[in-house]
Enzyme design. Structure first.
Site, PDB file in Angstrom:
ATOM      1  N   TYR A   1       0.328   3.144   8.610  1.00 29.28           N
ATOM      2  CA  TYR A   1      -1.155   3.135   8.317  1.00 29.28           C
ATOM      3  C   TYR A   1      -2.090   3.281   9.500  1.00 29.28           C
ATOM      4  CZ  TYR A   1       1.005   2.281   3.858  1.00 29.28           C
ATOM      5  OH  TYR A   1       2.127   2.434   3.031  1.00 29.28           O
TER       6      TYR A   1
ATOM      7  N   HIS B   1       8.516  -1.781   5.481  1.00 28.05           N
ATOM      8  CA  HIS B   1       9.005  -2.599   4.303  1.00 28.05           C
ATOM      9  C   HIS B   1      10.190  -2.175   3.708  1.00 28.05           C
ATOM     10  CE1 HIS B   1       4.466  -2.304   4.913  1.00 28.05           C
ATOM     11  NE2 HIS B   1       4.583  -3.644   4.760  1.00 28.05           N
TER      12      HIS B   1
ATOM     13  N   ASP C   1       4.814   2.708   9.694  1.00 26.30           N
ATOM     14  CA  ASP C   1       4.276   1.406   9.777  1.00 26.30           C
ATOM     15  C   ASP C   1       4.949   0.333  10.604  1.00 26.30           C
ATOM     16  OD1 ASP C   1       5.930   1.691   7.505  1.00 26.30           O
ATOM     17  OD2 ASP C   1       4.923   0.533   6.039  1.00 26.30           O
TER      18      ASP C   1
ATOM     19  N   HIS D   1       8.472   1.354  -3.267  1.00 20.66           N
ATOM     20  CA  HIS D   1       8.330   0.074  -4.120  1.00 20.66           C
ATOM     21  C   HIS D   1       8.434   0.111  -5.596  1.00 20.66           C
ATOM     22  CE1 HIS D   1       7.660  -2.025  -0.210  1.00 20.66           C
ATOM     23  NE2 HIS D   1       6.513  -1.310   0.034  1.00 20.66           N
TER      24      HIS D   1
ATOM     25  N   GLU E   1       6.231  -8.254 -25.535  1.00 26.60           N
ATOM     26  CA  GLU E   1       6.032  -6.892 -25.302  1.00 26.60           C
ATOM     27  C   GLU E   1       4.968  -6.772 -24.444  1.00 26.60           C
ATOM     28  OE1 GLU E   1       5.624  -5.375 -29.226  1.00 26.60           O
ATOM     29  OE2 GLU E   1       7.750  -5.299 -29.676  1.00 26.60           O
TER      30      GLU E   1
ATOM     31  N   ASP F   1      11.027   2.928   6.796  1.00 22.88           N
ATOM     32  CA  ASP F   1       9.628   2.380   6.711  1.00 22.88           C
ATOM     33  C   ASP F   1       9.781   0.751   7.032  1.00 22.88           C
ATOM     34  OD1 ASP F   1       6.861   2.684   4.900  1.00 22.88           O
ATOM     35  OD2 ASP F   1       7.606   0.760   4.420  1.00 22.88           O
TER      36      ASP F   1
HETATM   37 ZN   LIG Z   1       5.674   0.324   4.311  1.00 25.18          ZN
END
Ligand SMILES: [Zn+2]
Length: 370
Positions: free
Chosen positions: A334, A208, A295, A170, A111, A206
């Site tokens: 960024y 990523h 990015d 994410h 937990e 994006d």
């Molecule tokens: Zn990104």
């Protein structure tokens, strides 16, 4: 175009982050959203409005209640436990190999701890997610921005833009990470499917891979996830984002990953975008949620693509040419000096406006400059 923005993001005031153990100036900072807002205001063709409160139900439709509770309680809990840090970052995570050889019953009984650092590891993916006093309010506001943007589109707008910060793609059902706490795009897409009863596509451009969005809809057939991103062989999030991840169960075939090489330029990116758009065009539905990141820009400090400002205009134009309604939500990006220009170019492309450059500050505004 109508733009939804909340100043609540300013309280998520991040100063440093860590990269492979080194402390560096943070990339995901408040200035990002302020640059975009200022440029869209200067353009004159965007109207900026505040989000409306949507409460926690749409978040809980996508996320584990424990994650919501953690993000809300983490800062006061760290303070109560006298953890003297400018921000809360976990350093211990429940790597699945920690439990190798243990029976599933035993593992299932493990937990969340009560100690703040352990909780941050339990609910976190990585160390790139500093949490501060204002994080919960900002993350809730970013969700409201996304849901209000979806409301505008459901109310008849062809396209609307939500200036979400912190970003979201994410964040998985039970996990924050990669500058993200709640998955704004997933929450908006889920709300749109529930409101319309129709299939929704998420187009994630994006740099990523949106591992959180993929995880949330992995077994769902009502949300088609398409992502163009840096090959995870060399880039965060490393362990997801490969082309052979296509969904399971009812979601089989409803996940399309297009990993791209270092140095990806305008031409390569547009070809990949066309592939993604063709796949979306072949599926039913009227609404596309765009996870929009910059990015991919050539000068981005954490990316290795080579995109130009001009190609963002063309990207916006091609996405709009699908003929579907667009809920456009901000994710990463960024390189702060070009963020405003890149967002403006994409959104003008999506609106069918030309990509004339914004006059330099102070030039011509009063008619006195030559
Ligand atoms: Zn990104």
């Amino acid at each position: 175009m109508r733009v939804v923005y909340s100043p609540a993001h300013l309280a998520h005031d991040i100063v440093t982050e860590t990269v492979m153990g080194a402390v560096i100036p943070a990339n995901e900072v408040a200035e990002r959203a302020e640059r975009i807002r200022a440029t869209l205001e200067a353009d004159g063709g965007f109207t900026i409005e505040a989000p409306t409160e949507h409460g926690t139900d749409p978040i809980l439709a996508v996320h584990d209640p424990g994650l919501l509770r953690f993000v809300e309680e983490a800062w006061p809990a760290a303070r109560a436990q006298a953890i003297g840090r400018p921000n809360l970052i976990a350093d211990t995570f429940p790597n699945f190999r920690m439990f190798e050889g243990m029976s599933p019953d035993v593992v299932a009984g493990i937990e969340e701890t009560q100690f703040a650092a352990g909780r941050a590891g339990w609910w976190g993916l990585d160390t790139a997610n500093p949490l501060v006093a204002g994080t919960y309010g900002a993350a809730r506001a970013a969700v409201d921005v996304a849901l209000t943007t979806a409301d505008l589109v459901l109310g008849g707008e062809r396209a609307a833009y939500g200036l979400c910060r912190p970003p979201g793609h994410h964040a998985a059902r039970s996990m924050a990470g990669g500058y993200c706490f709640f998955n704004n795009a997933a929450i908006a897409a889920d709300a749109v499917t529930r409101a319309t009863g129709q299939r929704v596509a998420i187009l994630d451009v994006d740099y990523h891979h949106g591992n959180g969005t993929q995880q949330i809809f992995w077994r769902r057939g009502d949300v088609f996830y398409v992502s163009l991103h840096a090959d995870p062989e060399r880039q965060y999030p490393f362990f997801l984002g490969r082309a052979n991840e296509t969904g399971e169960g009812e979601g089989a075939g409803a996940n399309l990953n297009i990993p791209l090489p270092a140095g990806t330029d305008d031409e390569t990116f547009l070809a990949a975008l066309d592939r993604g758009l063709e796949a979306i065009a072949a599926t039913p539905g009227d609404v596309v949620v765009v996870s929009l990141g910059f990015d991919t820009y050539g000068h981005d400090p954490i990316g290795d693509f080579a995109l130009t400002t001009a190609v963002y205009h063309e990207c916006g134009r091609r996405v709009a040419a699908l003929g579907r309604r667009l809920v456009i939500l901000q994710e990463g990006g960024y390189y702060r000096p070009a963020l405003g220009a890149n967002a403006r170019a994409w959104l003008r492309g999506a609106e069918g406006r030309d990509d004339e450059p914004l006059p330099a500050p102070g030039f011509g505004a009063a008619g006195s400059d030559r």
